[in-house]
Design an enzyme around this catalytic site. Sequence first.
Site: not given
Length: 337
Positions: A164, A191, A281
Amino acid sequence: MEQLKKLDKIKVAIADDLDFFRKVLVDIFEEEEEFIVSGVYKNGQELIKNIFAIKPDIILTDFKMPDGDGLYVIEKINEMKYNIPVILISSYAKQDNEGILECLEKGAVDIIEKPTEQSFKASFDLLKTSLLKKIRYIYNNCVVLNQVKTVESKTTDYIAIGASTGGTKAIETIMRDVKRLSKTTIFISQHMPARYTTAFAQRLNSICSNGITEAINGEKIKSGHCYIAPGNFNLIFAGDHIELTDASKQIVSPGIDIMFQSFVSEAEKTCGILLTGMGSDGATGLKKLHDHGAITVVQDERSSVVYGMPKSAIEIFIVDYILPLNLIAGFINSISQ
């Protein structure tokens, strides 16, 4: 999976042009049972010439010295793809910021300020404490490539990478140094908004040895290829092909947990890698992979832009390897075909 078995003693190699300071360093390590000095040299050229004979776990090198300085050592280590953590020791650290930054950018893991002979008595205890603390931390959190090959002879068919915040640069750094693959396939979920993933895949493809494309729903998986999850979609491993599911209503996408969990049926042939990023995540999915026999790796705190996702994984299970960014490509190369 068994945890990495550390060697009985941590092998340290030293390069410094001052006789006085070489003796200081040797004395420090000889007083500690878990260390052994594998080589002592007056310059970087001598150290590099003997590197494969002494096989150190950690290198301590002076920043400035004739016949091979600290930067020379780092560059030669990089050329040889011999991933050994290098710590700089220098009395010039405050005067030469640009030189120090270049060494750090090229792979030095830390720098310690060297005391002068005049200030030595007053600063010796601080030097010793700081040095030993840093080396123990680096050794316990960095997997040296030759150790990985000894301990982990298993090769993988699939590598799943999630990232991310800070991940685009981290992924580029890793993929630039991954060798040309013949069998192992890499899957990446970063992401990122939908409009950017295509350009990201194209940029990676232009600088890397392996073919890298944005994944297409239903396409057959090609060995030795790398697939980037498109924005607003989750990448699902479905055996011989890729499936994409709608992720437009998720808070973050593409989903890393979802991708990791899709590899559970092939966990023993898979390595899951969780890189820098905000939130959690990927942590649950990585644990599930680990529980089914996969190799699991997270990026270390020092090299992460945001340590949220790797930290979340470490908090819920014992990750196999915690690696700095500059060692992850070498690790991938050691377990790939």
